[in-house]
Design an enzyme around this catalytic site. Structure first.
Site, PDB file in Angstrom:
ATOM      1  N   GLN A  94     130.621  87.558 107.284  1.00 24.42           N
ATOM      2  CA  GLN A  94     130.733  86.130 107.022  1.00 24.42           C
ATOM      3  C   GLN A  94     130.638  85.794 105.553  1.00 24.42           C
ATOM      4  OE1 GLN A  94     127.273  84.501 109.024  1.00 24.42           O
ATOM      5  NE2 GLN A  94     128.168  85.038 111.008  1.00 24.42           N
ATOM      6  N   HIS A  96     129.595  81.982 103.187  1.00 25.29           N
ATOM      7  CA  HIS A  96     129.206  80.566 103.251  1.00 25.29           C
ATOM      8  C   HIS A  96     129.784  79.795 102.073  1.00 25.29           C
ATOM      9  CE1 HIS A  96     126.444  81.694 106.351  1.00 25.29           C
ATOM     10  NE2 HIS A  96     125.747  82.468 105.559  1.00 25.29           N
ATOM     11  N   GLU A 114     121.278  81.746 100.772  1.00 25.70           N
ATOM     12  CA  GLU A 114     120.219  82.290 101.622  1.00 25.70           C
ATOM     13  C   GLU A 114     119.684  83.569 101.027  1.00 25.70           C
ATOM     14  OE1 GLU A 114     122.613  82.613 105.143  1.00 25.70           O
ATOM     15  OE2 GLU A 114     122.968  84.739 104.850  1.00 25.70           O
ATOM     16  N   HIS A 171     128.834  88.938 103.585  1.00 19.48           N
ATOM     17  CA  HIS A 171     127.585  89.578 103.999  1.00 19.48           C
ATOM     18  C   HIS A 171     127.492  89.719 105.509  1.00 19.48           C
ATOM     19  CE1 HIS A 171     126.842  85.254 104.183  1.00 19.48           C
ATOM     20  NE2 HIS A 171     125.957  85.509 105.124  1.00 19.48           N
ATOM     21  N   ARG A 191     133.601  82.951 109.436  1.00 18.94           N
ATOM     22  CA  ARG A 191     133.642  84.327 109.942  1.00 18.94           C
ATOM     23  C   ARG A 191     134.930  84.990 109.446  1.00 18.94           C
ATOM     24  NH1 ARG A 191     133.046  83.515 115.544  1.00 18.94           N
ATOM     25  NH2 ARG A 191     130.799  83.535 115.309  1.00 18.94           N
TER      26      ARG A 191
HETATM   27 ZN    ZN Z   1     124.702  84.104 106.158  1.00 19.00          ZN
END
Ligand code: ZN
Length: 310
Positions: A94, A96, A114, A171, A191
């Protein structure tokens, strides 16, 4: 002010397992429970306060009604989220968006930065962080031609490793990995690749266009310059500071006294047991230390991961 504990929200996923029960004793809904949203005010899974004077309140309501608990941190949403993730199978690969892209394309949502603390993994495990494409043309060609093995960058991991994942970084965690994730309060994921797996005879939806629009090219490794110091009663490891949060680990052995920062502090007990200001603690508990709580008195033998908004 009084610290308050949160009731986790559990999310069943096709790749989840049973470690959230086996390791932390949580009452999970099934043996495919992938995520524990431990400190969350996100509308897709909101934590309530467990016990104390705010018993039963949603974290999002406290954020609106009692801003002084959070040191009047600016913003209309609680800014962070803490999860524990149990991957029994490989997660899809994925990426972001950042705040700008998410605001425009995802209905005003926050982007997602994150970071991952590896709580446990199998021997000789690896994790997917980044890619090997030299420029955007090469990236698009490799994706169109399904050159996944050449594209994807794999890194060996062990228990206790820590990774910062910026928006735009490809990641994924692999099977057998248990992590504690600290992130912006966002649930937006694109995704890129799902190993061509089928679920109920169908592949899961991919977001190729959005992924390509967001992947940073070329990949650049994040340096988190961790620092460890020995304090009376604890070993403190500073894991990361970025523009959204800072994350620290405290390995407490004996009596440890600490006054936290001006806003508020999210705390997760990741192992061991002990107490804070005489209230007993054990692995799997998550709580918030409000602003202006003064000195906190920790006792016992336990490890904590703490996060603060920046
Ligand atoms: Zn993530």
């Amino acid at each position: 002010m009084e610290i308050f504990f949160l009731e986790p929200v559990f999310v069943e996923t096709i790749w989840g397992g049973s470690k959230l029960r086996d390791v932390f004793g949580y009452n999970i809904p099934s043996d495919t429970t992938g995520e524990c949203w431990a400190i969350s005010a996100h509308e897709n899974g909101e934590c309530r306060v467990a016990g104390g004077i705010y018993d039963g309140s949603l974290l999002s309501s406290l954020w609106k009604e009692k801003p002084d608990l959070f040191g009047n941190y600016p913003g209309d949403k609680f800014p962070l989220m803490v999860k524990i993730i149990d991957a029994r199978k490989d997660l899809s690969i994925q990426v972001h968006p950042d705040d700008n892209y998410a605001k425009i394309h995802e209905n005003g949502s926050l982007g997602k930065t994150e970071c991952w603390y590896i709580l446990d993994c199998k021997p000789e495990s690896e994790i997917i962080i980044g890619h090997h494409a030299k420029n955007r043309e090469e990236l698009e060609l490799m994706i169109q031609n399904h050159k996944w093995e050449e594209l994807i960058r794999r890194v060996p991991i062990k228990k206790g490793d820590f990774f910062q994942i910026e928006p735009g970084c490809i990641h994924a965690i692999k099977e057998g990995t248990l992590i504690l994730e600290t992130q912006q309060n966002s649930d937006i994921t694109y995704r890129l690749y799902d190993y061509d797996r089928l679920y109920n005879k169908k592949p899961r939806q991919l977001h190729i266009k959005e992924s390509i629009a967001n992947i940073t090219v070329p990949f650049k490794e994040e340096q988190t310059d961790q620092k460890t110091e020995k304090l009376p009663g604890a070993v403190h490891t500073h894991l990361v500071s970025c523009k959204f949060y800072s994350v620290d680990k405290y390995d407490i052995d004996g009596l440890f006294i600490k006054e936290f920062e001006k806003y508020f502090t999210n705390v997760s007990v990741i192992s061991g047991k002990g107490s804070i200001n005489g209230i007993s603690l054990e692995a799997g508990q998550h709580f918030i230390i409000p602003a202006k709580s003064g000195e906190c008195r920790f006792e016992g033998n336990m490890s904590l991961i703490c996060s603060n908004p920046e």
